[in-house]
Scaffold this motif. Structure first.
Motif, mmCIF file in Angstrom:
data_model
loop_
_atom_site.group_PDB
_atom_site.id
_atom_site.type_symbol
_atom_site.label_atom_id
_atom_site.label_comp_id
_atom_site.label_asym_id
_atom_site.label_seq_id
_atom_site.Cartn_x
_atom_site.Cartn_y
_atom_site.Cartn_z
ATOM 1 N N PRO A 112 0.757 -0.985 -0.021
ATOM 2 C CA PRO A 112 0.069 0.103 0.035
ATOM 3 C C PRO A 112 0.737 1.159 -0.104
ATOM 4 N N GLU A 113 0.198 2.252 -0.658
ATOM 5 C CA GLU A 113 1.170 3.439 -0.761
ATOM 6 C C GLU A 113 0.280 4.673 -0.448
ATOM 7 N N VAL A 114 -1.041 4.695 -0.252
ATOM 8 C CA VAL A 114 -1.784 5.961 -0.082
ATOM 9 C C VAL A 114 -1.695 6.255 1.386
ATOM 10 N N ASN A 115 -1.414 7.304 1.816
ATOM 11 C CA ASN A 115 -1.246 7.734 3.288
ATOM 12 C C ASN A 115 -2.971 7.983 3.593
ATOM 13 N N SER A 116 -3.414 7.454 4.847
ATOM 14 C CA SER A 116 -4.720 7.557 5.022
ATOM 15 C C SER A 116 -4.992 8.989 5.219
ATOM 16 N N TYR A 117 -4.171 9.969 5.964
ATOM 17 C CA TYR A 117 -4.402 11.300 6.185
ATOM 18 C C TYR A 117 -4.760 12.015 4.831
ATOM 19 N N SER A 118 -3.967 11.774 3.677
ATOM 20 C CA SER A 118 -4.153 12.552 2.376
ATOM 21 C C SER A 118 -5.578 11.747 2.028
ATOM 22 N N LEU A 119 -5.747 10.379 2.178
ATOM 23 C CA LEU A 119 -6.969 9.894 1.593
ATOM 24 C C LEU A 119 -8.248 10.395 2.271
ATOM 25 N N LYS A 120 -8.151 10.623 3.635
ATOM 26 C CA LYS A 120 -9.371 11.490 4.384
ATOM 27 C C LYS A 120 -9.615 12.686 3.658
ATOM 28 N N HIS A 121 -8.588 13.533 3.462
ATOM 29 C CA HIS A 121 -8.814 14.775 2.877
ATOM 30 C C HIS A 121 -9.749 14.665 1.213
ATOM 31 N N THR A 122 -9.151 13.627 0.514
ATOM 32 C CA THR A 122 -9.827 13.354 -0.601
ATOM 33 C C THR A 122 -11.311 12.941 -0.281
ATOM 34 N N ALA A 123 -11.554 12.010 0.566
ATOM 35 C CA ALA A 123 -12.936 11.840 0.800
ATOM 36 C C ALA A 123 -13.826 12.880 1.321
ATOM 37 N N GLU A 124 -13.293 13.929 1.961
ATOM 38 C CA GLU A 124 -13.948 15.206 2.446
ATOM 39 C C GLU A 124 -14.241 16.067 0.961
ATOM 40 N N GLY A 125 -13.408 15.960 0.184
ATOM 41 C CA GLY A 125 -13.639 16.887 -1.135
ATOM 42 C C GLY A 125 -14.720 16.037 -1.994
ATOM 43 N N PHE A 126 -14.588 14.812 -2.079
ATOM 44 C CA PHE A 126 -15.580 14.199 -2.969
ATOM 45 C C PHE A 126 -16.873 14.005 -2.407
ATOM 46 N N LEU A 127 -17.041 13.801 -0.901
ATOM 47 C CA LEU A 127 -18.341 13.707 -0.413
ATOM 48 C C LEU A 127 -19.168 14.868 0.176
ATOM 49 N N SER A 128 -18.334 16.222 0.107
ATOM 50 C CA SER A 128 -18.890 17.183 0.416
ATOM 51 C C SER A 128 -20.172 17.489 -0.512
ATOM 52 N N PRO A 129 -21.242 18.053 0.129
ATOM 53 C CA PRO A 129 -21.388 18.590 1.547
ATOM 54 C C PRO A 129 -22.161 17.589 2.311
ATOM 55 N N HIS A 130 -22.234 16.293 1.805
ATOM 56 C CA HIS A 130 -23.056 15.247 2.607
ATOM 57 C C HIS A 130 -22.372 14.580 3.800
ATOM 58 N N CYS A 131 -20.867 14.717 3.569
ATOM 59 C CA CYS A 131 -19.971 14.417 4.657
ATOM 60 C C CYS A 131 -18.619 15.419 4.564
ATOM 61 N N SER A 132 -18.822 16.401 5.300
ATOM 62 C CA SER A 132 -17.431 17.518 4.846
ATOM 63 C C SER A 132 -16.511 17.231 5.908
ATOM 64 N N TYR A 133 -16.667 16.326 6.991
ATOM 65 C CA TYR A 133 -15.521 16.227 7.587
ATOM 66 C C TYR A 133 -15.572 14.915 7.732
ATOM 67 N N VAL A 134 -14.058 13.985 7.546
ATOM 68 C CA VAL A 134 -13.816 12.894 7.825
ATOM 69 C C VAL A 134 -12.488 12.648 8.663
ATOM 70 N N SER A 135 -12.699 11.947 9.682
ATOM 71 C CA SER A 135 -11.596 11.633 10.479
ATOM 72 C C SER A 135 -10.713 10.596 10.054
ATOM 73 N N ASN A 136 -9.478 10.766 10.436
ATOM 74 C CA ASN A 136 -8.087 9.910 10.007
ATOM 75 C C ASN A 136 -8.738 8.249 10.616
ATOM 76 N N GLY A 137 -9.185 8.277 11.735
ATOM 77 C CA GLY A 137 -9.547 7.172 12.087
ATOM 78 C C GLY A 137 -10.677 6.437 11.438
ATOM 79 N N ARG A 138 -11.908 7.277 11.174
ATOM 80 C CA ARG A 138 -12.827 6.469 10.145
ATOM 81 C C ARG A 138 -12.447 6.109 8.974
ATOM 82 N N LEU A 139 -11.821 6.899 8.188
ATOM 83 C CA LEU A 139 -11.309 6.373 7.008
ATOM 84 C C LEU A 139 -10.233 4.899 7.200
ATOM 85 N N ILE A 140 -9.807 5.040 8.122
ATOM 86 C CA ILE A 140 -9.172 3.722 8.563
ATOM 87 C C ILE A 140 -9.923 2.534 8.722
ATOM 88 N N TRP A 141 -10.923 2.883 9.560
ATOM 89 C CA TRP A 141 -11.909 1.935 10.033
ATOM 90 C C TRP A 141 -12.508 1.483 8.916
#
Length: 411
Positions: A112-141
């Motif tokens: 694996p190469e993609v850092n979870s913290y970077s991926l969590k920011h990508t998730a925030e951008g893609f899912l906004s406004p339905h999920c505007s904040y994603v914690s690092n822990g929930r992304l890993i979960w």
């Protein structure tokens, strides 16, 4: 009620009870979340609350295995406790899971190469406004419950590496992230990207997703010229210089993949370049044609033409046709005059084959293909990984298939 609907309702009820017990909320509040259109499963089956809960205990890396929790709100080995509001906490985890589903999972043999913290920011951008904040822990979960590969890069936390395609993640990050330069080509776009965008809009409007999304089958699309060009990146000459620039452009989605010499010429006209780039393109294509004598000829692009009748020069009346072609050197046009004579008009423009104008010469042997607008003496700031093999996804127009070709080079 059909037996299938009854089973689905029973599954929702079991999930609601498990989530209510785990988060300390009421059964009715948990059941409302289970039945939300946003939690119905936008790319695949509905997310199971019981599977999410089980992952926190049973997963080989982030599971507590009956002991103290090792995953918290802020990530791996985080002491920050989970925060559940009883209203949208499960819905957000379901959306994060669907966002991860759109990526291509890496194989078991790939690190694996993609850092979870970077991926969590990508998730925030893609899912906004339905999920505007994603914690690092929930992304890993969510990644753990989905079964993606997860690795701990240094043993300290809180960030982990997630097993999705790094190239695809970079594409999505640049599409949705703030102050990012968007890709100019889509060969690294995840296969579920557009489908998830559509399903997300439908679910946000309260609609049910009737068709279940199935990941498209990957097929092999031959790209011999592209493969050959990538292999030239290690050379210390003008062809190698062009190959390295081309490879970096493919990796960064700055331009599309050239499966044929014609497509390389098209890319040449689409991107910014130095005066010496054309000579490099001509030299590269000429060498390819010598290497592969059976390769298809280069076709210059017809851009116009006229025809008029003529009384002839003693051989009878006929039609004179004049066609104009794009000059690949980028400095005007080429003309082709033909006479039909007494045989009648020609059927159409005759393509000029293997007819590239010769290199213009000069001392500048640097290709500089793909400079960003406004640059003069500076290369693009491109990350070039080591020469390990990696994949470029080529979307075949008009189908739901995705082709992948493996190549090596300075990309």
């Amino acid at each position: 009620m059909t037996s299938n609907n009854h089973a689905q309702n029973r599954g929702l009820q079991k999930d609601a009870r498990a989530w209510a017990d785990f988060t300390g909320t009421t059964y009715n509040a948990a059941l409302r979340q289970m039945g939300s259109p946003l939690a119905q499963g936008l790319l695949g089956e509905r997310v199971s609350a019981r599977r999410l809960i089980a992952a926190l205990n049973d997963h080989e890396l982030i599971g507590s295995r009956g002991g103290d929790p090792v995953l918290g709100e802020n990530g791996f080995f985080s002491e920050a406790p989970w925060h559940f509001n009883g209203e949208i906490d499960f819905i957000e985890l379901a959306l994060i899971t669907d966002m991860l589903r759109m990526f291509t999972p890496i194989s078991d043999a790939t690190t694996p190469e993609v850092n979870s913290y970077s991926l969590k920011h990508t998730a925030e951008g893609f899912l906004s406004p339905h999920c505007s904040y994603v914690s690092n822990g929930r992304l890993i979960w969510a990644a753990a419950a989905l079964g993606l590969r997860i690795a701990d890069p240094d043993g300290d936390g809180p960030n982990l590496l997630i097993g999705v395609s790094e190239r695809e993640h970079d594409y999505v990050r640049r599409m949705v992230g703030p102050r990012q330069t968007q890709p100019h080509a889509d060969h690294y776009r995840p296969v579920g990207y557009a489908d998830l965008q559509t399903a997300l809009a439908q679910a946000a409007a309260g609609k049910l997703i009737t068709g279940r999304w199935i990941r498209p089958t990957l097929v092999v699309e031959a790209a011999p010229f592209h493969d050959w060009l990538i292999l030239q990146a290690g050379r210390n000459d003008v062809v190698g210089d062009l190959a390295r620039d081309y490879s970096a452009g493919v990796r960064d989605s700055d331009h599309r993949i050239a499966r044929t010499p014609d497509e390389l010429l098209a890319i040449f006209h689409e991107v910014s370049h130095s005066p010496g780039a054309y000579d490099a393109v001509v030299s590269t294509i000429a060498e390819w044609m010598r290497t592969v004598p059976s390769s298809a000829p280069i076709r210059t692009e017809p851009i116009g033409g006229v025809a008029h009748e003529h009384e002839g020069w003693g051989a009878g009346a006929g039609t004179v046709e004049r066609y104009e072609y794009n000059n690949n050197a980028g400095s005007g046009m080429a003309r082709s005059d033909t006479e039909a004579g007494s045989l009648g008009p020609l059927s159409g423009p005759q393509p000029r084959s293997r007819g590239l104008p010769p290199p213009r010469g000069g001392e500048n042997r640097t290709s500089d293909l793909g400079r960003r607008p406004g640059e003069t003496d500076r290369w693009q700031d491109r990350h070039r990984a080591s020469g390990r093999p990696h994949e470029a996804a080529i979307r075949i127009p008009g189908t739901e298939r995705t082709a992948r070709d493996r190549h090596r080079g300075g990309m």
